[in-house]
Design a protein around this motif. Structure first.
Motif, short mmCIF file in Angstrom:
data_model
loop_
_atom_site.label_atom_id
_atom_site.label_comp_id
_atom_site.label_asym_id
_atom_site.label_seq_id
_atom_site.Cartn_x
_atom_site.Cartn_y
_atom_site.Cartn_z
N HIS A 119 0.85 -1.21 0.00
CA HIS A 119 0.00 0.00 0.00
C HIS A 119 0.88 1.25 0.00
CE1 HIS A 119 0.79 0.91 4.23
NE2 HIS A 119 0.88 -0.41 4.34
N ASP A 120 0.23 2.42 -0.15
CA ASP A 120 1.03 3.64 -0.34
C ASP A 120 1.42 4.34 0.97
OD1 ASP A 120 -1.28 4.95 0.43
OD2 ASP A 120 -1.90 5.41 -1.62
N GLY A 121 1.12 3.71 2.11
CA GLY A 121 1.53 4.29 3.39
C GLY A 121 3.04 4.39 3.55
N GLY A 166 -3.49 -3.19 -6.22
CA GLY A 166 -4.87 -2.80 -5.92
C GLY A 166 -4.94 -1.39 -5.36
N ASP A 167 -3.99 -1.05 -4.48
CA ASP A 167 -3.99 0.30 -3.91
C ASP A 167 -3.63 1.33 -4.99
OD1 ASP A 167 -4.55 1.94 -1.75
OD2 ASP A 167 -2.51 1.92 -0.97
N LEU A 168 -2.77 0.93 -5.92
CA LEU A 168 -2.41 1.87 -7.01
C LEU A 168 -3.58 2.13 -7.94
CD1 LEU A 168 1.11 1.15 -8.55
CD2 LEU A 168 0.39 2.97 -7.02
N SER A 170 -6.59 2.02 -7.39
CA SER A 170 -7.70 2.72 -6.72
C SER A 170 -7.64 4.24 -6.93
CB SER A 170 -7.72 2.39 -5.23
OG SER A 170 -6.67 3.06 -4.56
N LYS A 171 -6.47 4.75 -7.37
CA LYS A 171 -6.36 6.20 -7.57
C LYS A 171 -7.24 6.66 -8.73
CE LYS A 171 -3.31 5.31 -4.54
NZ LYS A 171 -3.90 4.73 -3.34
N LEU A 172 -7.61 5.72 -9.58
CA LEU A 172 -8.48 6.02 -10.71
C LEU A 172 -9.82 6.59 -10.23
CD1 LEU A 172 -8.79 5.56 -13.84
CD2 LEU A 172 -9.89 3.40 -13.26
N GLU A 246 -13.81 4.12 -3.12
CA GLU A 246 -13.31 2.73 -3.02
C GLU A 246 -12.60 2.50 -1.69
OE1 GLU A 246 -11.77 5.17 -4.92
OE2 GLU A 246 -10.24 5.14 -3.36
N HIS A 247 -11.95 3.56 -1.16
CA HIS A 247 -11.32 3.44 0.15
C HIS A 247 -12.37 3.44 1.27
CE1 HIS A 247 -7.31 3.70 -1.49
NE2 HIS A 247 -6.79 3.63 -0.27
N LEU A 248 -13.44 4.22 1.09
CA LEU A 248 -14.52 4.21 2.09
C LEU A 248 -15.12 2.80 2.18
CD1 LEU A 248 -16.29 7.62 1.35
CD2 LEU A 248 -14.69 7.09 3.20
N LEU A 262 -6.61 -7.84 2.52
CA LEU A 262 -5.63 -6.79 2.75
C LEU A 262 -6.19 -5.46 2.24
CD1 LEU A 262 -2.55 -8.75 1.35
CD2 LEU A 262 -3.12 -8.40 3.77
N HIS A 263 -5.64 -4.38 2.76
CA HIS A 263 -6.13 -3.05 2.37
C HIS A 263 -6.23 -2.89 0.85
CE1 HIS A 263 -6.50 1.31 2.26
NE2 HIS A 263 -5.48 1.32 1.43
N GLY A 264 -5.14 -3.18 0.15
CA GLY A 264 -5.12 -2.99 -1.30
C GLY A 264 -6.06 -3.94 -2.04
N LYS A 266 -9.00 -4.99 -0.85
CA LYS A 266 -10.36 -4.45 -0.68
C LYS A 266 -10.54 -3.19 -1.54
CE LYS A 266 -9.70 -5.04 3.85
NZ LYS A 266 -9.86 -5.14 5.32
N CYS A 267 -9.51 -2.37 -1.60
CA CYS A 267 -9.60 -1.15 -2.42
C CYS A 267 -9.73 -1.51 -3.90
CB CYS A 267 -8.38 -0.27 -2.22
SG CYS A 267 -8.33 0.47 -0.59
N GLY A 268 -9.00 -2.54 -4.33
CA GLY A 268 -9.07 -2.96 -5.72
C GLY A 268 -10.48 -3.41 -6.09
ZN ZN Z 1 -4.82 2.94 0.20
#
Ligand code: ZN
Length: 346
Positions: A119-121, A166-168, A170-172, A246-248, A262-264, A266-268
């Motif tokens: 993830h991007d953290g 997946g986290d990447l 999600s920026k879309l 998507e993050h919400l 994992l976070h990414g 679920k975001c994906g």
């Molecule tokens: Zn994220």
């Protein structure tokens, strides 16, 4: 109200490449001098990189084991770091989040040494922790430095790397939500940071087959993409370019099914559905995720249909100040179910 100005905080330096963990001592020397530092890391990670970290540092560090991303662990790191000059977070997620917030609260520099790229953290100014009054990230400071050893990261489990994709991607939808909010509420929209975040999403969309091999070259591309989205958040002065509906959805699943996915991941999955709500090519998102080996169906991460529907209908309530497509569309159980079924998520 938009005050008309904002602060940009960015990492000062990034060292990326094969074997660079051996340069950790020099990398943190600006902050640490020759003195002791605190290294926050999980037990698993410590067993893998402990020797490399210790031989790279000038003084034996104080190791603090991070068992969970919560405030108790933040207190533990703060206690150990009270008389040191910087904190290094070594790990995939938890240790970076915990170390980042501990350093922020102590007003000392934080260095991020990711051992995976999930993830991007690893570069963002945000920390994601349990036990806060809200289930999403809080603003801290970005790491002063990020040291990304591609040898170490490429040996992380594929599942973690696929989650990073997946986290990447999600920026879309995050950027789409941000644009929408700008139109509806007049909120500040930063075209530059939005473009930067989108570039990272496009890396996954355009190059999923190559990226999904997770050889050293593609791992480096993934890591650079993740660092870059964290920087986009720093330029925006908010998590807007990196985190939307998507993050919400993902954060709501964190509450409903804390152990699932994992976070990414679920975001994906969230991005597939939010892309459809935005009227953009959700099939392309889905196939890119499949190509990198990330889950595209809720059952793959052990989440049942009813939880997906509940998360879709309630996700916007966890952060009412953040206007997204879910604020506009206000899904009912029926429309949420249709959305999840039509995109193959359930
Ligand atoms: Zn994220």
């Amino acid at each position: 109200m938009d005050p008309g100005y904002h602060l940009m905080e960015l990492p000062t330096k990034v060292l990326i490449g094969e074997g660079v963990i051996s340069k950790l001592g020099d990398f943190v020397r600006d902050s640490a001098g020759g003195g002791r530092v605190v290294v926050a890391s999980g037990a698993n990670v410590a067993s893998k990189v402990r020797r490399a970290v210790e031989s790279a540092l000038y003084e034996e560090p104080i190791w603090v084991e991070v068992a969970a991303a919560d405030l108790m662990n933040v207190d533990g790191v703060m206690g150990a770091a009270a008389s040191t000059r910087c904190i290094i977070g070594v790990g995939g997620g938890k240790s970076v989040d915990v170390g980042k917030l501990a350093a922020f609260r102590l007003h000392i520099p934080f260095y991020s040494v990711p051992t995976s790229a999930s993830h991007d953290g690893i570069s963002s100014p945000f920390a994601s922790l349990k036990g806060l009054d809200r289930p999403y990230s809080i603003m801290a400071k970005p790491p002063v430095g990020i040291l990304a050893d591609i040898d170490v990261i490429a040996s992380a489990p594929r599942r973690l790397l696929a989650s990073g994709c997946g986290d990447l991607v999600s920026k879309l939808t995050a950027v789409k939500d941000w644009e929408l909010a700008h139109k509806v509420t007049g909120e500040y929209f930063g075209g530059y940071s939005a473009s930067l975040a989108l570039m990272s999403a496009n890396t996954v969309l355009d190059r999923s087959r190559i990226l999904g091999s997770f050889d050293k070259e593609s791992v480096r591309e993934l890591v650079e993409g993740l660092i870059s989205t964290g920087v986009a958040a720093g330029i925006a002065g908010s998590s807007r370019p990196c985190s939307g509906s998507e993050h919400l959805f993902s954060h709501y699943l964190d509450v409903l099914a804390p152990e699932a996915g994992l976070h990414g991941e679920k975001c994906g999955i969230g991005t597939i559905m939010m892309a459809k709500l935005h009227g953009i090519d959700w099939r392309r998102v889905r196939s890119a995720l499949k190509n990198v080996g990330a889950p595209v169906e809720a059952s793959q991460i052990g989440v049942g249909d009813s939880k997906v529907i509940e998360a879709l209908t309630k996700a916007s309530t966890i952060r009412p100040d953040r206007y997204t497509i879910l604020s506009k569309r206000k899904l009912t159980r029926r429309s949420a179910s249709l959305l999840a079924k039509s995109t193959g998520v359930i």
